[in-house]
Scaffold this motif. Structure first.
Motif, PDB file in Angstrom:
ATOM      1  N   PRO A   1     -12.830  51.616 -12.317  1.00  0.00           N
ATOM      2  CA  PRO A   1     -13.895  52.108 -13.203  1.00  0.00           C
ATOM      3  C   PRO A   1     -14.131  51.164 -14.387  1.00  0.00           C
ATOM      4  CG  PRO A   1     -11.910  53.458 -13.419  1.00  0.00           C
ATOM      5  CD  PRO A   1     -11.617  52.425 -12.376  1.00  0.00           C
TER       6      PRO A   1
ATOM      7  N   GLU B   1     -11.502  61.652  -5.426  1.00  0.00           N
ATOM      8  CA  GLU B   1     -10.208  60.964  -5.444  1.00  0.00           C
ATOM      9  C   GLU B   1      -9.667  60.873  -6.864  1.00  0.00           C
ATOM     10  OE1 GLU B   1     -10.414  57.300  -2.534  1.00  0.00           O
ATOM     11  OE2 GLU B   1     -12.425  57.906  -3.121  1.00  0.00           O
ATOM     12  N   SER B   2      -8.346  60.671  -6.995  1.00  0.00           N
ATOM     13  CA  SER B   2      -7.824  60.598  -8.352  1.00  0.00           C
ATOM     14  C   SER B   2      -8.371  59.359  -9.050  1.00  0.00           C
ATOM     15  CB  SER B   2      -6.297  60.647  -8.399  1.00  0.00           C
ATOM     16  OG  SER B   2      -5.754  59.878  -7.410  1.00  0.00           O
ATOM     17  N   GLY B   3      -8.644  59.528 -10.324  1.00  0.00           N
ATOM     18  CA  GLY B   3      -9.236  58.461 -11.111  1.00  0.00           C
ATOM     19  C   GLY B   3     -10.752  58.526 -11.177  1.00  0.00           C
ATOM     20  N   CYS B   4     -11.378  59.500 -10.508  1.00  0.00           N
ATOM     21  CA  CYS B   4     -12.841  59.524 -10.483  1.00  0.00           C
ATOM     22  C   CYS B   4     -13.431  60.236 -11.696  1.00  0.00           C
ATOM     23  CB  CYS B   4     -13.359  60.136  -9.185  1.00  0.00           C
ATOM     24  SG  CYS B   4     -13.178  61.917  -9.108  1.00  0.00           S
ATOM     25  N   GLY B   5     -12.585  60.779 -12.568  1.00  0.00           N
ATOM     26  CA  GLY B   5     -13.097  61.326 -13.816  1.00  0.00           C
ATOM     27  C   GLY B   5     -13.103  62.837 -13.920  1.00  0.00           C
ATOM     28  N   LYS B   6     -12.448  63.517 -12.999  1.00  0.00           N
ATOM     29  CA  LYS B   6     -12.473  64.982 -13.002  1.00  0.00           C
ATOM     30  C   LYS B   6     -11.845  65.559 -14.270  1.00  0.00           C
ATOM     31  CE  LYS B   6     -10.016  65.215  -9.189  1.00  0.00           C
ATOM     32  NZ  LYS B   6      -9.755  63.774  -8.978  1.00  0.00           N
ATOM     33  N   SER B   7     -10.652  65.060 -14.605  1.00  0.00           N
ATOM     34  CA  SER B   7      -9.965  65.603 -15.782  1.00  0.00           C
ATOM     35  C   SER B   7     -10.706  65.246 -17.068  1.00  0.00           C
ATOM     36  CB  SER B   7      -8.530  65.073 -15.863  1.00  0.00           C
ATOM     37  OG  SER B   7      -7.785  65.530 -14.769  1.00  0.00           O
ATOM     38  N   THR B   8     -11.248  64.041 -17.104  1.00  0.00           N
ATOM     39  CA  THR B   8     -11.995  63.640 -18.301  1.00  0.00           C
ATOM     40  C   THR B   8     -13.206  64.549 -18.482  1.00  0.00           C
ATOM     41  OG1 THR B   8     -11.279  61.359 -17.971  1.00  0.00           O
ATOM     42  CG2 THR B   8     -13.145  61.711 -19.450  1.00  0.00           C
TER      43      THR B   8
ATOM     44  N   HIS C   1     -11.644  65.965 -25.401  1.00  0.00           N
ATOM     45  CA  HIS C   1     -12.237  64.649 -25.662  1.00  0.00           C
ATOM     46  C   HIS C   1     -13.622  64.893 -26.236  1.00  0.00           C
ATOM     47  CE1 HIS C   1      -9.219  62.448 -23.556  1.00  0.00           C
ATOM     48  NE2 HIS C   1      -9.627  62.721 -22.343  1.00  0.00           N
TER      49      HIS C   1
ATOM     50  N   PHE D   1     -13.635  54.991 -22.111  1.00  0.00           N
ATOM     51  CA  PHE D   1     -12.431  54.693 -22.886  1.00  0.00           C
ATOM     52  C   PHE D   1     -12.319  53.180 -23.045  1.00  0.00           C
ATOM     53  CE2 PHE D   1     -11.255  58.608 -20.535  1.00  0.00           C
ATOM     54  CZ  PHE D   1     -10.959  59.425 -21.607  1.00  0.00           C
TER      55      PHE D   1
ATOM     56  N   VAL E   1     -13.582  51.638 -19.780  1.00  0.00           N
ATOM     57  CA  VAL E   1     -13.422  52.397 -18.543  1.00  0.00           C
ATOM     58  C   VAL E   1     -14.526  53.451 -18.506  1.00  0.00           C
ATOM     59  CG1 VAL E   1     -11.921  53.953 -17.247  1.00  0.00           C
ATOM     60  CG2 VAL E   1     -10.918  52.101 -18.613  1.00  0.00           C
TER      61      VAL E   1
ATOM     62  N   ALA F   1     -15.257  56.485 -17.432  1.00  0.00           N
ATOM     63  CA  ALA F   1     -14.550  57.624 -16.820  1.00  0.00           C
ATOM     64  C   ALA F   1     -15.529  58.683 -16.315  1.00  0.00           C
ATOM     65  CB  ALA F   1     -13.566  58.220 -17.808  1.00  0.00           C
TER      66      ALA F   1
HETATM   67  N1  LIG Z   1      -7.056  58.805 -22.491  1.00  0.00           N
HETATM   68  C1  LIG Z   1      -7.459  57.817 -21.685  1.00  0.00           C
HETATM   69  N2  LIG Z   1      -7.503  56.539 -22.123  1.00  0.00           N
HETATM   70  C2  LIG Z   1      -7.933  55.538 -21.320  1.00  0.00           C
HETATM   71  N3  LIG Z   1      -8.348  55.707 -20.065  1.00  0.00           N
HETATM   72  C3  LIG Z   1      -8.339  56.959 -19.559  1.00  0.00           C
HETATM   73  C4  LIG Z   1      -7.879  58.081 -20.343  1.00  0.00           C
HETATM   74  N4  LIG Z   1      -7.980  59.196 -19.578  1.00  0.00           N
HETATM   75  C5  LIG Z   1      -8.458  58.798 -18.383  1.00  0.00           C
HETATM   76  N5  LIG Z   1      -8.675  57.465 -18.364  1.00  0.00           N
HETATM   77  C6  LIG Z   1      -9.229  56.686 -17.246  1.00  0.00           C
HETATM   78  O1  LIG Z   1     -10.449  57.291 -16.883  1.00  0.00           O
HETATM   79  C7  LIG Z   1     -10.606  57.321 -15.469  1.00  0.00           C
HETATM   80  C8  LIG Z   1     -10.763  58.771 -15.008  1.00  0.00           C
HETATM   81  O2  LIG Z   1      -9.524  59.447 -15.189  1.00  0.00           O
HETATM   82  P1  LIG Z   1      -9.353  60.998 -14.933  1.00  0.00           P
HETATM   83  O3  LIG Z   1     -10.434  61.728 -15.624  1.00  0.00           O
HETATM   84  O4  LIG Z   1      -7.958  61.353 -15.287  1.00  0.00           O
HETATM   85  O5  LIG Z   1      -9.564  61.094 -13.354  1.00  0.00           O
HETATM   86  P2  LIG Z   1      -9.102  62.247 -12.325  1.00  0.00           P
HETATM   87  O6  LIG Z   1      -8.768  63.473 -13.105  1.00  0.00           O
HETATM   88  O7  LIG Z   1     -10.258  62.415 -11.408  1.00  0.00           O
HETATM   89  O8  LIG Z   1      -7.903  61.708 -11.607  1.00  0.00           O
HETATM   90  C9  LIG Z   1      -9.368  56.629 -14.906  1.00  0.00           C
HETATM   91  O9  LIG Z   1      -9.684  55.287 -14.676  1.00  0.00           O
HETATM   92  C10 LIG Z   1      -8.360  56.760 -16.011  1.00  0.00           C
HETATM   93  O10 LIG Z   1      -7.434  55.702 -15.957  1.00  0.00           O
END
Ligand SMILES: Nc1ncnc2c1ncn2[C@@H]1O[C@H](COP(=O)(O)OP(=O)(O)O)[C@@H](O)[C@H]1O
Ligand SMILES: [Mg+2]
Length: 323
Positions: free
Chosen positions: A282, A52-59, A68, A13, A31, A33
């Motif tokens: 990241p 951990e949160s922020g490691c990219g699981k949701s992405t 996405h 991102f 970033v 992700a």
């Molecule tokens: N739509 C977005 N735009 C910019 N940065 C994003 C977006 N979605 C996630 N990120 C960044 O990507 C990284 C991974 O996020 P995320 O996938 O939500 O992690 P998790 O689900 O493991 O907590 C984080 O640094 C987050 O801030």
């Protein structure tokens, strides 16, 4: 048999720049992700994704269902190239792969009864003929152990755990072959978490579902998954059969996560496993193995090259030169 196969998936991102960055003409950063994630999900298995949160699981999850568009890599589902799907084929895929989110309240229409919400999902995808919709709504409520009169009530009338059952029923309505559950119990009280985890296990067993269960809480995946993938700063660092991985974690990060588990309750209210030090940004991931600055076993070479995820036998893969 492989249901979903992911190869080299990456998503970056553009970072938001503050005014100072713009004035200083700082280059726009990205970033990282999700970086080069490869994994297979077998038909009928439950795969845990932890980190951990922020490691990219949701992405990662959102790339798999094309919420996405990934920057690179490929995703194949039942042998077809997901990223190339269009029109009807894409709609069929959207039905086959359902997501369950942390907060079902956000995705349930507050002005629709639960029966209407489930009925709509059945009607839109023509799962059953119109005359059979109400009977199917009843059997869906049964499946997630909600009382029949739930059909007549509105989302706000339910507790968090019950709302998650509604979210699960809606995902099941369209008869998916894969459910991706992203932190489905993280918003719930610990006492309620177990009942939802049990429901997932029961459904997986009864319906032969394939389930990807995403969580920051390592304890949750121990008893409910067949395999676990551990993510760190966008990459999978270890993936393997759950029981073996918990008994003999190979990657120093997995080891730290598992060792931290008993300490966690006392230290962090949210139950998130804490390793020493903070998760690096990241935006500027460390060179080489991204875990090396926090790793008790790091050697100079660890800062140089990203270690490959290599086979250690029996479907176990580890990305560490020291493991
Ligand atoms: N739509 C977005 N735009 C910019 N940065 C994003 C977006 N979605 C996630 N990120 C960044 O990507 C990284 C991974 O996020 P995320 O996938 O939500 O992690 P998790 O689900 O493991 O907590 C984080 O640094 C987050 O801030
Ligand atoms: Mg997330």
């Amino acid at each position: 048999m492989t249901l979903l196969s992911v190869t080299g998936l990456s998503k970056r991102f553009p970072s938001r720049r503050g005014l100072v960055d713009v004035l200083r003409r700082m280059p726009r950063q990205a970033v990282h992700a999700v970086e080069q994630v490869s994994l297979d999900v077998m038909r009928g298995e439950t795969l845990g994704i932890v980190g951990e949160s922020g490691c990219g699981k949701s992405t990662l999850a959102r790339c798999l269902v094309r919420l996405h568009e990934p920057d690179g890599g490929s995703v194949s589902f039942d042998g077809t190239d997901v990223l190339a799907l269009e029109g009807d084929a894409r709609r069929r895929f959207n039905r086959q792969v359902q997501m369950v989110f942390q907060d079902p309240y956000g995705s349930l229409n507050p002005r629709m009864t639960v029966g209407d919400t489930l009925g709509e999902a059945l009607a839109v995808h023509r799962v059953v003929p119109a005359a059979e919709i109400s009977a199917r709504v009843r059997s869906l409520l049964d499946l997630v152990h909600l009382p029949q009169d739930a059909a007549l009530r509105y989302p706000h009338e339910f507790s968090g755990g019950q709302r998650q059952r509604i979210g699960i029923a809606r995902a099941l309505a369209v008869e998916p072959s894969l459910i991706i559950a992203d932190e489905p119990v993280s918003a719930l009280d610990v006492s309620v978490q177990a009942s939802i985890v049990n429901l997932f296990m029961e459904l997986q067993d009864r319906l032969g579902l394939t389930l990807m269960f995403i969580t920051h809480d390592l304890r949750l995946v121990k008893h409910m998954t067949h395999r676990v993938a551990v993510m760190y700063l966008g990459r999978i660092v270890e993936i393997g059969p759950t029981a073996e991985l918990f008994a003999r974690p190979q990657h120093p990060y997995t080891q730290a996560l598992i060792r931290a588990v008993p300490l966690v309750k006392a230290r962090r209210r949210d139950g998130e496993a804490a390793v020493m030090g903070e998760l690096p940004s990241p935006l500027n991931p460390p060179s080489g193995c991204a875990f090396h600055p926090r790793c008790p076993r790091a050697e100079p070479a660890c800062a140089e090259a990203v270690p490959d995820l290599t086979d250690r036998g029996a479907g176990w893969q580890v990305a560490c030169r020291r493991a």
